[in-house]
Design a protein around this motif. Structure first.
Motif, PDB file in Angstrom:
ATOM      1  N   GLN A 131      34.874  36.514  36.998  1.00  0.00           N
ATOM      2  CA  GLN A 131      33.793  37.080  37.814  1.00  0.00           C
ATOM      3  C   GLN A 131      33.023  35.988  38.541  1.00  0.00           C
ATOM      4  O   GLN A 131      32.644  36.150  39.707  1.00  0.00           O
ATOM      5  N   ALA A 132      32.783  34.866  37.843  1.00  0.00           N
ATOM      6  CA  ALA A 132      32.079  33.757  38.488  1.00  0.00           C
ATOM      7  C   ALA A 132      32.895  33.196  39.637  1.00  0.00           C
ATOM      8  O   ALA A 132      32.357  32.880  40.712  1.00  0.00           O
ATOM      9  N   ALA A 133      34.211  33.061  39.448  1.00  0.00           N
ATOM     10  CA  ALA A 133      35.077  32.540  40.510  1.00  0.00           C
ATOM     11  C   ALA A 133      35.091  33.480  41.714  1.00  0.00           C
ATOM     12  O   ALA A 133      35.058  33.039  42.873  1.00  0.00           O
ATOM     13  N   GLU A 134      35.133  34.787  41.447  1.00  0.00           N
ATOM     14  CA  GLU A 134      35.129  35.748  42.551  1.00  0.00           C
ATOM     15  C   GLU A 134      33.823  35.678  43.339  1.00  0.00           C
ATOM     16  O   GLU A 134      33.823  35.675  44.579  1.00  0.00           O
ATOM     17  N   SER A 135      32.686  35.621  42.629  1.00  0.00           N
ATOM     18  CA  SER A 135      31.395  35.524  43.314  1.00  0.00           C
ATOM     19  C   SER A 135      31.292  34.219  44.092  1.00  0.00           C
ATOM     20  O   SER A 135      30.753  34.183  45.204  1.00  0.00           O
ATOM     21  N   GLY A 194      13.484  29.633  36.225  1.00  0.00           N
ATOM     22  CA  GLY A 194      13.441  30.837  35.408  1.00  0.00           C
ATOM     23  C   GLY A 194      14.745  31.598  35.466  1.00  0.00           C
ATOM     24  O   GLY A 194      15.825  31.011  35.613  1.00  0.00           O
ATOM     25  N   PRO A 195      14.698  32.954  35.339  1.00  0.00           N
ATOM     26  CA  PRO A 195      15.925  33.754  35.323  1.00  0.00           C
ATOM     27  C   PRO A 195      16.754  33.537  36.586  1.00  0.00           C
ATOM     28  O   PRO A 195      16.227  33.278  37.664  1.00  0.00           O
ATOM     29  N   GLY A 196      18.058  33.664  36.445  1.00  0.00           N
ATOM     30  CA  GLY A 196      18.958  33.478  37.579  1.00  0.00           C
ATOM     31  C   GLY A 196      19.437  32.064  37.743  1.00  0.00           C
ATOM     32  O   GLY A 196      19.967  31.721  38.809  1.00  0.00           O
ATOM     33  N   ALA A 197      19.289  31.227  36.715  1.00  0.00           N
ATOM     34  CA  ALA A 197      19.704  29.831  36.840  1.00  0.00           C
ATOM     35  C   ALA A 197      21.198  29.715  37.064  1.00  0.00           C
ATOM     36  O   ALA A 197      21.663  28.875  37.850  1.00  0.00           O
ATOM     37  N   VAL A 198      21.986  30.541  36.390  1.00  0.00           N
ATOM     38  CA  VAL A 198      23.441  30.486  36.558  1.00  0.00           C
ATOM     39  C   VAL A 198      23.816  30.887  37.978  1.00  0.00           C
ATOM     40  O   VAL A 198      24.659  30.234  38.613  1.00  0.00           O
ATOM     41  N   GLU A 199      23.200  31.940  38.498  1.00  0.00           N
ATOM     42  CA  GLU A 199      23.508  32.368  39.866  1.00  0.00           C
ATOM     43  C   GLU A 199      23.139  31.290  40.880  1.00  0.00           C
ATOM     44  O   GLU A 199      23.883  31.046  41.838  1.00  0.00           O
ATOM     45  N   ALA A 211      23.010  28.084  40.315  1.00  0.00           N
ATOM     46  CA  ALA A 211      23.978  26.998  40.165  1.00  0.00           C
ATOM     47  C   ALA A 211      25.279  27.338  40.885  1.00  0.00           C
ATOM     48  O   ALA A 211      25.861  26.494  41.581  1.00  0.00           O
ATOM     49  N   LEU A 212      25.735  28.577  40.741  1.00  0.00           N
ATOM     50  CA  LEU A 212      26.954  28.996  41.437  1.00  0.00           C
ATOM     51  C   LEU A 212      26.762  28.972  42.949  1.00  0.00           C
ATOM     52  O   LEU A 212      27.661  28.574  43.699  1.00  0.00           O
ATOM     53  N   ALA A 213      25.596  29.400  43.412  1.00  0.00           N
ATOM     54  CA  ALA A 213      25.338  29.393  44.850  1.00  0.00           C
ATOM     55  C   ALA A 213      25.355  27.970  45.405  1.00  0.00           C
ATOM     56  O   ALA A 213      25.852  27.730  46.518  1.00  0.00           O
ATOM     57  N   ARG A 214      24.825  27.011  44.649  1.00  0.00           N
ATOM     58  CA  ARG A 214      24.852  25.622  45.120  1.00  0.00           C
ATOM     59  C   ARG A 214      26.283  25.091  45.182  1.00  0.00           C
ATOM     60  O   ARG A 214      26.649  24.369  46.108  1.00  0.00           O
ATOM     61  N   VAL A 215      27.102  25.460  44.185  1.00  0.00           N
ATOM     62  CA  VAL A 215      28.509  25.055  44.229  1.00  0.00           C
ATOM     63  C   VAL A 215      29.199  25.682  45.439  1.00  0.00           C
ATOM     64  O   VAL A 215      29.976  25.027  46.149  1.00  0.00           O
ATOM     65  N   ALA A 216      28.935  26.977  45.689  1.00  0.00           N
ATOM     66  CA  ALA A 216      29.529  27.651  46.844  1.00  0.00           C
ATOM     67  C   ALA A 216      29.105  26.979  48.146  1.00  0.00           C
ATOM     68  O   ALA A 216      29.916  26.824  49.078  1.00  0.00           O
ATOM     69  N   LEU A 217      27.845  26.571  48.225  1.00  0.00           N
ATOM     70  CA  LEU A 217      27.356  25.920  49.437  1.00  0.00           C
ATOM     71  C   LEU A 217      28.082  24.606  49.677  1.00  0.00           C
ATOM     72  O   LEU A 217      28.517  24.318  50.811  1.00  0.00           O
ATOM     73  N   GLU A 218      28.242  23.798  48.652  1.00  0.00           N
ATOM     74  CA  GLU A 218      28.905  22.506  48.828  1.00  0.00           C
ATOM     75  C   GLU A 218      30.383  22.678  49.139  1.00  0.00           C
ATOM     76  O   GLU A 218      30.951  21.904  49.907  1.00  0.00           O
ATOM     77  N   TRP A 219      31.000  23.701  48.545  1.00  0.00           N
ATOM     78  CA  TRP A 219      32.404  23.966  48.875  1.00  0.00           C
ATOM     79  C   TRP A 219      32.531  24.345  50.352  1.00  0.00           C
ATOM     80  O   TRP A 219      33.390  23.812  51.069  1.00  0.00           O
ATOM     81  N   PRO A 240      27.121  42.838  44.506  1.00  0.00           N
ATOM     82  CA  PRO A 240      26.806  41.732  43.575  1.00  0.00           C
ATOM     83  C   PRO A 240      26.760  40.397  44.311  1.00  0.00           C
ATOM     84  O   PRO A 240      27.769  39.904  44.785  1.00  0.00           O
ATOM     85  N   ASP A 241      25.565  39.853  44.458  1.00  0.00           N
ATOM     86  CA  ASP A 241      25.378  38.625  45.227  1.00  0.00           C
ATOM     87  C   ASP A 241      24.805  37.535  44.333  1.00  0.00           C
ATOM     88  O   ASP A 241      24.143  37.802  43.332  1.00  0.00           O
ATOM     89  N   LEU A 242      25.049  36.279  44.752  1.00  0.00           N
ATOM     90  CA  LEU A 242      24.442  35.131  44.081  1.00  0.00           C
ATOM     91  C   LEU A 242      23.111  34.782  44.713  1.00  0.00           C
ATOM     92  O   LEU A 242      22.352  33.988  44.164  1.00  0.00           O
ATOM     93  N   LEU A 243      22.846  35.357  45.878  1.00  0.00           N
ATOM     94  CA  LEU A 243      21.630  35.025  46.619  1.00  0.00           C
ATOM     95  C   LEU A 243      20.676  36.213  46.622  1.00  0.00           C
ATOM     96  O   LEU A 243      21.100  37.369  46.705  1.00  0.00           O
ATOM     97  N   GLY A 244      19.405  35.940  46.534  1.00  0.00           N
ATOM     98  CA  GLY A 244      18.413  36.988  46.673  1.00  0.00           C
ATOM     99  C   GLY A 244      18.281  37.418  48.121  1.00  0.00           C
ATOM    100  O   GLY A 244      18.687  36.698  49.044  1.00  0.00           O
ATOM    101  N   PRO A 245      17.714  38.600  48.373  1.00  0.00           N
ATOM    102  CA  PRO A 245      17.587  39.088  49.752  1.00  0.00           C
ATOM    103  C   PRO A 245      16.802  38.131  50.652  1.00  0.00           C
ATOM    104  O   PRO A 245      17.150  37.971  51.827  1.00  0.00           O
ATOM    105  N   ALA A 246      15.753  37.495  50.131  1.00  0.00           N
ATOM    106  CA  ALA A 246      14.934  36.614  50.974  1.00  0.00           C
ATOM    107  C   ALA A 246      15.733  35.404  51.434  1.00  0.00           C
ATOM    108  O   ALA A 246      15.697  35.017  52.617  1.00  0.00           O
ATOM    109  N   VAL A 247      16.473  34.766  50.512  1.00  0.00           N
ATOM    110  CA  VAL A 247      17.285  33.595  50.880  1.00  0.00           C
ATOM    111  C   VAL A 247      18.391  34.007  51.837  1.00  0.00           C
ATOM    112  O   VAL A 247      18.667  33.304  52.827  1.00  0.00           O
TER     113      VAL A 247
END
Length: 871
Positions: free
Chosen positions: A123-127, A163-168, A170-178, A505-512
């Motif tokens: 699931q993490a890889a798909e996101s 706070g909450p959402g640290a894993v998401e 972290a995944l979003a930062r990896v996706a950005l660098e990729w 299912p997104d890694l980013l919040g609506p504002a970002v």
């Protein structure tokens, strides 16, 4: 949305019906815009939202005549610019999944993905892959000089927050660098084209890539077919409102949709009808109904590749090769493999053996040889070792393509070719450099490879070749816009299917997401609203929705309510009630069958055959005269019948080798040893026997107490599991045969017939309550009394020995069993004489007998017509 550059002209198109006349007006707008600018349209490029609009646009240009612009979409134009780098996210889903997994392992960002479990990791890889693709498209929409600043802004936004959402995060930062590491933007090859002008048709919302391409040109025309965002239905409120069909449930909705499509096809003989696939389950049912009426349909998006026969064939091969494969898995594979199709007799024998049926020695040898050949064929895939993904794909390719006939079956099938290409089993796909690098690094077991194949085929789409005469097009809402359909049938316009607003299912919040120009929930809702508004511009639209989902009420879609509110006072959706065409059919009542025993009679009858004749003559006909039987299921866990068989064998072991006057401890030890020896012989895993072993452990002490008391009374175990066969003269050469569970004898020569039972005591009591209705003990008594060494009838008794009850062992005796046996044989002779004389074997239809009868479908018990009352 930023204002367009001064060189771009915005033209708001007419708001009427989007038919052929509307397309002609669009072409006229293009020529009117180009004429004063002295633009040579043959050097211009017209970009459309999606490829299905290419045909109507080119047709309208051809009717206008003169020089025409080049008509493309972003996708078709990019395809002509050469292949794109596979390492870029969003280009190839198969590569994306592998690349995402590698990025997760290489850039864990403090998360232990190795210990997160396979499902969480997948699931993490798909996101990760999806978000990286969105980042790349959003960055591509920026002008090349502004992209570095966009990447920096994205990094700063993702660095914020705790706070909450640290894993998401972290995944979003990896996706950005990729995404940032892939270099060039999506539309960079288009920037070098330099046409005389870019013309963009906007429908269903802005396309950031098309807008970015046009903004880099010297001159452009934006043809805006969308209504204002604040009044999305302003273009359709003055048109005739669509029809609305309200249905009670899903089946009624499917039937009404099918009826409407049939009516539209008849009303528009030369037109095409769109079936909007908003609710895929409803569309599948509608398509099945259309096939009944001989109506062909084309599916724009196709279906999952995993649902094709070719994919099922490959998954059958992989499941048969895995460790712990069931016999069902192996048989399913062999029945669809050339190895099995070339040896049908051996395959049938192999299946019979696995189902516990007896076969001849010659046929058994053929079955064994087939299974050895099958094991050799599966050998390259068996084992628990981890191998690179590339090796697994090569081995699958060898198994599928080594034989010429098997290779032809794959390559001559469009779905087969798609499966091989998707899994990189053939050049040039298997030789791509980036694929090879990733596939060599990805280590998998066969089970993991099977899961990977399953997921990969489920994500891939397959559009099969379709009939040219098909006049029904299944299309999603976003691809129905502006197409020249004669009518539109739109099921699924309820609050759950249309405009539900459920976020993906997104890694980013609506504002970002909104700050970076990525799709956010509000943008997705707006695009869906505009797509609905565009579809309502098409002629003859019928909206269908169901009013309930089971017991839960369902309202109309919020988008539909918004459209209804925009209509002028006094106007509303038109109520409509389409019905499927009726067909008059002659009455064909189904009556209980009455067969005649004109075929070859068997040599002997068993107790179950006689019981079938007494319970329902038609069951006797199907079982005995036709030789039909219900095949044993493969690989089922042990049930109560298996426990009974196992207990029979344990008791036989216990009594057959038991010495004279053993102690109670010796009997206990022997009983336990017999149980374990029988379990080992059957090969049933201990875990599957645990429920029955518990019952057995509870039985040991009561049984030994009962038996030792019986021994004190002079009874001894005499015989067990004995096959008996007699030929009563009254039956006209027909023999009776059966296997007796147990015979005990006392010192006076009396014999007691015992039949072990693991059914409820209440059922056994009902069985022996009327001794002339108890077939089994009377039948077995007849076998004993008809033997050459038969005891006097007065010395024979019989009982069921209940073995699975709190009071077990509990004997339930059949009184005067010798009299019952004599009556059974005499009455059986009379019945058989009547049947041989032509008396039909009727299906009685009694509920108790029919409840678990395997011939219920043959006699069609559930379809019998009620008897007509006399007039």
């Amino acid at each position: 949305m930023p204002a367009p550059p001064p060189s771009i002209t915005i033209c708001h198109l007419a708001r009427g019906r989007s038919d052929a006349a509307w397309w002609a007006a669009v072409v006229a707008e293009i020529h009117a815009w180009a004429a004063p600018r002295q633009l040579d349209l043959r050097d211009a490029i017209w970009l459309l939202p999606y490829s299905a609009l290419l045909a109507p646009a080119r047709r309208a240009l051809a009717l206008r005549g003169g020089w025409q612009p080049r008509v493309e979409t972003i996708a078709t134009l990019l395809a002509q610019c050469g292949p794109r780098a596979a390492a870029q996210p969003g280009v190839d889903p198969v590569i994306d999944r592998l690349q995402a997994a590698q990025w997760l392992l290489d850039h864990a960002s403090g998360v232990d993905w190795g210990g997160a479990g396979p499902r969480a990791f997948a699931q993490a890889a798909e996101s990760l892959a999806r978000t990286a693709g969105e980042f790349r498209l959003a960055a591509s929409a920026q002008a090349p000089p502004l992209r570095d600043a966009w990447w920096q802004r994205a990094r700063s936004l993702l660095a914020q927050g705790t706070g909450p959402g640290a894993v998401e995060r972290a995944l979003a930062r990896v996706a950005l660098e990729w995404a940032a590491s892939t270099g060039a933007g999506e539309i960079d090859p288009l920037l070098a084209l330099k046409p005389a002008a870019w013309i963009v048709l906007r429908a269903g919302g802005a396309d950031p890539l098309a807008d970015a391409v046009m903004s880099q040109g010297t001159v452009g025309l934006l043809l805006d077919a969308d209504p204002p965002a604040e009044a999305p239905f302003s273009a359709v409120v003055e048109l005739d409102p669509p029809a609305e069909v309200r249905c009670a449930d899903a089946e009624a909705e499917a039937q009404a949709a099918c009826a409407q499509i049939l009516a539209d096809l008849q009303a528009h003989a030369d037109g095409t009808v769109a079936l909007v696939a908003q609710d895929r389950e409803a569309v599948r049912r509608i398509r099945a109904l259309l096939e009944r009426f001989g109506v062909a349909a084309v599916d724009d998006t196709g279906w999952r590749l995993s649902t094709t026969r070719a994919a099922a064939r490959l998954m059958g091969l992989l499941r048969a090769a895995r460790h712990g494969a069931t016999q069902d898995d192996r048989l399913n594979w062999l029945k669809d493999d050339p190895l099995g199709s070339e040896h049908t007799a051996a395959l049938a024998a192999l299946e019979s053996r696995w189902r516990g049926e007896r076969v001849s020695d010659t046929v058994a040898e053929q079955a064994d040889a087939l299974w050895r050949a099958a094991q050799a064929r599966l050998a390259p895939l068996t084992g628990d070792r981890r191998l690179p993904l590339s090796i697994w794909c090569e081995r699958v390719a060898q198994l599928c393509l080594a034989d010429e006939r098997e290779a032809a079956r794959w390559r001559d099938d469009a779905a087969g070719r798609a499966v091989l290409a998707t899994l990189r089993c053939e050049p040039p796909h298997s030789q791509a450099t980036h694929w090879q690098a990733l596939a060599r690094r990805a280590q998998m077991t066969l089970a993991e490879y099977t899961d990977w194949v399953d997921e990969t085929l489920a994500d891939a789409s397959f559009v099969p070749p379709h009939a040219a005469e098909a006049r029904v097009v299944i299309t999603p809402l976003a691809r129905a816009m502006l197409r020249p359909f004669a009518a539109v049938v739109f099921p699924g316009t309820d609050e759950r299917s249309l405009g539900a607003g459920e976020p993906a299912p997104d890694l980013l919040g609506p504002a970002v997401a909104a700050a970076l120009g990525l799709p956010d929930p509000a943008a997705r809702r707006q695009r869906e609203t505009l797509a609905l508004a565009q579809v309502l511009r098409l002629p003859h639209v019928t909206l269908l929705r169901r009013t309930a989902e089971g017991s839960e009420p369902l309202g109309a879609s919020p988008l539909l309510e918004r459209f209804r509110a925009a209509l002028p006072p006094g106007r509303d959706l038109r109520p409509h009630h389409p019905c499927l065409p009726n067909r008059t059919a002659p009455r064909q009542p189904v009556t209980p069958p009455a067969a005649r025993a004109t075929g070859r009679w068997p040599e002997s009858l068993s107790a179950s055959a006689v019981e079938a004749l007494r319970a329902c003559p038609y069951r006797f006909f199907s079982r005995v005269m036709l030789g039909l039987s219900e095949p044993e299921e493969l690989d089922l866990p042990p049930d109560k019948r298996d426990y009974g068989t196992w207990l029979h064998a344990v008791l036989m072991r216990f009594h057959s080798g038991r010495g004279e006057s053993p102690t109670l401890d010796e009997d206990r030890a022997r009983f336990s040893a017999c149980a374990w020896a029988q379990s080992a012989e059957t090969g049933t895993p201990e875990g599957e026997l645990l429920p029955f072993l518990a019952s057995f452990e509870a039985l040991v002490e009561p049984y030994l107490a009962w038996w030792r008391g019986r021994e004190s009374a002079g009874w001894r175990w005499w015989q067990g599991e004995q096959d008996k066969r007699i030929e009563p003269p009254a039956l006209g050469g027909l023999a009776l045969k059966g296997r007796l569970d147990r015979l005990d004898r006392d010192g006076a020569g009396r014999i007691e017939l015992l039949d072990y039972k693991t059914v409820s005591v209440d059922k056994l009591k009902r069985t022996v309550a009327d001794r002339f209705e108890d077939t089994q003990l009377a039948f077995y008594a007849a076998l004993v009394l008809g033997a050459p060494d038969a005891p006097p009838p007065a010395d024979l008794t019989a009982a069921y020995l209940a073995m699975d009850d709190k009071a077990a062992p509990l004997p339930l005796r059949h009184p005067d069993v010798a009299v019952s046996a004599e009556a059974l044989v005499a009455n059986l002779a009379i019945e058989l004489q009547r049947v041989r004389g032509g008396e039909p074997l009727r299906a009685l239809g009694e509920s108790d007998t029919c409840e678990h009868c395997e011939a219920r479908g043959l006699c069609r018990r559930d379809h019998w017509s009620a008897p007509e009352e006399p007039r």
